[in-house]
Design a protein around this motif. Structure first.
Motif, short mmCIF file in Angstrom:
data_model
loop_
_atom_site.label_atom_id
_atom_site.label_comp_id
_atom_site.label_asym_id
_atom_site.label_seq_id
_atom_site.Cartn_x
_atom_site.Cartn_y
_atom_site.Cartn_z
N VAL A 77 -2.90 3.65 -2.98
CA VAL A 77 -2.77 2.34 -3.86
C VAL A 77 -2.55 1.59 -3.87
O VAL A 77 -1.39 1.78 -2.75
CB VAL A 77 -1.88 2.89 -5.25
CG1 VAL A 77 -2.22 2.21 -6.50
CG2 VAL A 77 -2.25 4.26 -5.30
N GLU A 78 -3.79 0.13 -3.57
CA GLU A 78 -3.07 -0.82 -2.91
C GLU A 78 -2.38 -1.70 -4.73
O GLU A 78 -2.81 -1.61 -5.80
CB GLU A 78 -4.00 -1.73 -2.98
CG GLU A 78 -4.17 -1.26 -1.42
CD GLU A 78 -5.67 -1.76 -0.98
OE1 GLU A 78 -5.91 -2.97 -1.27
OE2 GLU A 78 -5.78 -1.56 0.64
N LEU A 79 -1.01 -2.23 -4.30
CA LEU A 79 0.01 -2.83 -5.43
C LEU A 79 -0.48 -4.36 -5.12
O LEU A 79 0.03 -4.63 -3.48
CB LEU A 79 1.19 -2.44 -5.83
CG LEU A 79 0.81 -0.75 -6.22
CD1 LEU A 79 2.57 -0.89 -6.37
CD2 LEU A 79 0.69 -0.53 -7.77
N VAL A 80 0.02 -4.89 -5.95
CA VAL A 80 0.03 -6.98 -5.86
C VAL A 80 0.94 -7.10 -6.57
O VAL A 80 1.14 -6.68 -7.97
CB VAL A 80 -1.24 -7.08 -5.58
CG1 VAL A 80 -2.02 -7.59 -4.66
CG2 VAL A 80 -1.79 -7.44 -7.04
N ALA A 81 2.01 -8.22 -6.11
CA ALA A 81 2.76 -8.71 -7.12
C ALA A 81 2.24 -10.27 -7.78
O ALA A 81 1.53 -10.78 -7.01
CB ALA A 81 4.16 -9.03 -6.54
N GLN A 82 2.81 -11.21 -8.64
CA GLN A 82 2.55 -12.49 -8.49
C GLN A 82 2.96 -12.83 -7.85
O GLN A 82 3.57 -12.84 -7.18
CB GLN A 82 3.49 -12.83 -10.15
CG GLN A 82 3.17 -11.79 -11.56
CD GLN A 82 3.61 -12.57 -12.33
OE1 GLN A 82 3.76 -13.79 -12.93
NE2 GLN A 82 3.65 -11.63 -13.50
N ALA A 83 2.42 -14.11 -8.00
CA ALA A 83 2.43 -15.33 -6.30
C ALA A 83 4.48 -15.92 -6.77
O ALA A 83 4.55 -16.28 -7.39
CB ALA A 83 2.16 -16.26 -6.23
N ALA A 84 5.12 -16.15 -5.96
CA ALA A 84 6.04 -16.57 -6.01
C ALA A 84 5.63 -18.34 -5.43
O ALA A 84 5.21 -19.06 -5.39
CB ALA A 84 7.31 -16.34 -4.78
N SER A 135 4.24 16.75 3.55
CA SER A 135 3.36 15.57 2.99
C SER A 135 3.92 14.92 3.65
O SER A 135 5.35 14.96 4.29
CB SER A 135 3.41 15.59 1.80
OG SER A 135 4.47 15.48 1.18
N GLN A 136 4.31 13.20 3.55
CA GLN A 136 4.47 12.14 3.84
C GLN A 136 4.55 10.81 2.74
O GLN A 136 3.02 10.47 1.91
CB GLN A 136 4.29 11.75 5.40
CG GLN A 136 5.25 10.75 5.56
CD GLN A 136 4.98 10.41 6.86
OE1 GLN A 136 6.07 11.48 8.01
NE2 GLN A 136 4.38 9.16 7.49
N MET A 137 5.19 10.14 2.63
CA MET A 137 5.42 8.61 1.73
C MET A 137 5.23 8.03 2.24
O MET A 137 6.55 7.82 2.86
CB MET A 137 5.82 8.61 0.67
CG MET A 137 5.58 7.39 -0.36
SD MET A 137 6.45 7.80 -1.77
CE MET A 137 5.91 8.78 -2.91
N ASN A 138 4.23 6.83 2.75
CA ASN A 138 4.60 5.78 3.27
C ASN A 138 4.22 4.82 2.77
O ASN A 138 2.99 4.67 1.89
CB ASN A 138 2.85 5.48 4.62
CG ASN A 138 3.12 6.71 5.37
OD1 ASN A 138 3.54 7.43 5.67
ND2 ASN A 138 2.14 6.88 5.53
N VAL A 171 7.19 1.44 5.61
CA VAL A 171 8.55 2.56 5.43
C VAL A 171 8.20 3.61 6.03
O VAL A 171 7.14 3.55 4.66
CB VAL A 171 9.08 2.78 4.40
CG1 VAL A 171 9.96 2.68 4.01
CG2 VAL A 171 10.26 1.04 4.29
N PHE A 172 8.50 5.22 6.15
CA PHE A 172 7.54 6.73 6.25
C PHE A 172 9.43 7.13 5.78
O PHE A 172 10.08 7.44 5.86
CB PHE A 172 7.24 6.67 7.86
CG PHE A 172 6.68 5.85 8.37
CD1 PHE A 172 5.11 5.62 8.02
CD2 PHE A 172 7.21 5.04 8.68
CE1 PHE A 172 4.57 4.50 8.32
CE2 PHE A 172 6.03 4.12 10.04
CZ PHE A 172 4.91 4.02 9.73
N ILE A 173 8.52 7.91 4.55
CA ILE A 173 9.54 9.26 3.97
C ILE A 173 8.70 10.33 4.02
O ILE A 173 8.04 10.87 3.79
CB ILE A 173 9.81 9.01 2.81
CG1 ILE A 173 10.31 6.98 2.78
CG2 ILE A 173 11.09 9.71 2.52
CD1 ILE A 173 10.69 6.79 1.40
N GLU A 200 0.85 -1.13 0.15
CA GLU A 200 -0.03 -0.26 0.14
C GLU A 200 1.20 1.76 0.36
O GLU A 200 1.54 1.12 1.17
CB GLU A 200 -0.77 0.22 0.87
CG GLU A 200 -1.75 1.03 1.23
CD GLU A 200 -2.64 1.30 2.45
OE1 GLU A 200 -3.97 0.67 2.92
OE2 GLU A 200 -2.61 2.04 3.74
N ILE A 201 0.69 2.25 -0.91
CA ILE A 201 1.48 3.68 -1.00
C ILE A 201 0.31 4.20 -0.63
O ILE A 201 -0.53 4.70 -1.55
CB ILE A 201 2.08 3.90 -2.39
CG1 ILE A 201 3.24 2.64 -2.87
CG2 ILE A 201 2.86 4.63 -2.59
CD1 ILE A 201 3.48 2.18 -4.66
#
Length: 268
Positions: free
Chosen positions: A65-72, A130-133, A146-148, A10-11
């Motif tokens: 924004v929620e992102l997913v990847a291919q299964a390992a 502002s902040q990006m997580n 991770v917090f930036i 999740e970004i």
């Protein structure tokens, strides 16, 4: 192709100002590009996994924004927490290195990598407060965050600019009229081994010295009748070619010296 919906990245961008659409697009694209490269670098042909990220959901409020990847692959388990968790750890290390908090990058970064990280950080760097997580969860449980904030993003972008300048700097370049003093001299007129000099405007560290031609070397070794000191105790104004390795000076090649500007470094 099977997607792993139990693991997600999740970004979140907690923005204070409206985010330019192109900045957001390039930021998300940079995340996808860096994730893909990370996976490809960490795996091999025998244990390949998908390196693409897919949008699962875009939610209201802040930009989420929620992102997913291919299964390992089931075996072997390449990373105990999965590729998304490992990438978040990597992202934290990159930002800390660019911001000067750690001395060594987690991987060698190319110009393209640096530009992509600049894009990732841009929406937050240009929006004070502002902040990006980055939040990685597995089965609904948060396993990495991770917090930036904008200050950290700006520091990292400054680091990116410095790294790009180093990469753009030619390996061999000439610097004119630099003050040089000898740190160590072992050579006679017939050898050039063991000689080191300091040119503080370039580096405070003694660097190996060679001469581009015999005439310059012979003239410098002749000394200067205006001074009681020997030639290796004087300071010289020189044109020097600096040869570097990964941005660090390793060899000075003296191509010219200005005999009329020679001086005693101990005089006020």
């Amino acid at each position: 192709m099977e997607l792993d919906f139990s693991n997600k990245l999740e970004i979140t961008i907690n923005n204070k100002k409206p985010v330019v659409l192109t900045d957001l697009t390039l930021s998300l694209l940079g995340v996808a590009q860096q994730f893909e490269k990370f996976v490809e670098n960490e795996t091999n042909e025998q244990h390949q996994i998908g390196a693409e990220l897919f949008i699962k959901d875009v939610r209201s409020g802040s930009i989420i924004v929620e992102l997913v990847a291919q299964a390992a692959p089931v075996v072997p388990l390449l990373w105990q927490g999965g590729s998304l968790k490992e990438w978040a750890d990597y992202a934290r290390s990159v930002v800390e290195w660019l911001g000067g908090k750690i001395s060594t990058p987690p991987q060698d970064l190319t110009k393209q990598d640096l530009k992509q990280w600049n894009n990732i950080l841009e929406p937050v760097a240009k929006d004070g407060g502002s902040q990006m997580n980055f939040t990685v969860s597995k089965g609904g449980t948060v396993i990495n965050q991770v917090f930036i904030n904008s200050e950290q993003a700006n520091a990292a972008q400054n680091g990116i600019r410095r790294q790009l300048e180093k990469l753009d700097e030619p390996d061999d370049h000439i610097q004119r009229k630099r003050v040089m003093i000898w740190s160590q001299t072992k050579f006679t007129d017939g050898t050039s081994t063991g000689d080191r000099a300091i040119i503080e405007s370039i580096s405070s560290t003694p660097i190996k010295v060679i001469f581009e031609n015999h005439a310059v070397k012979k003239a410098m070794l002749a000394g200067d009748a205006r001074f009681s000191k020997q030639w290796h105790e004087l300071a010289y104004i020189v044109d020097v070619k600096v040869q570097t390795v990964r941005g660090t000076p390793k060899v000075y090649t003296i191509i010219n010296y200005y005999d009329e500007d020679t001086f005693d470094p101990d005089e006020g």
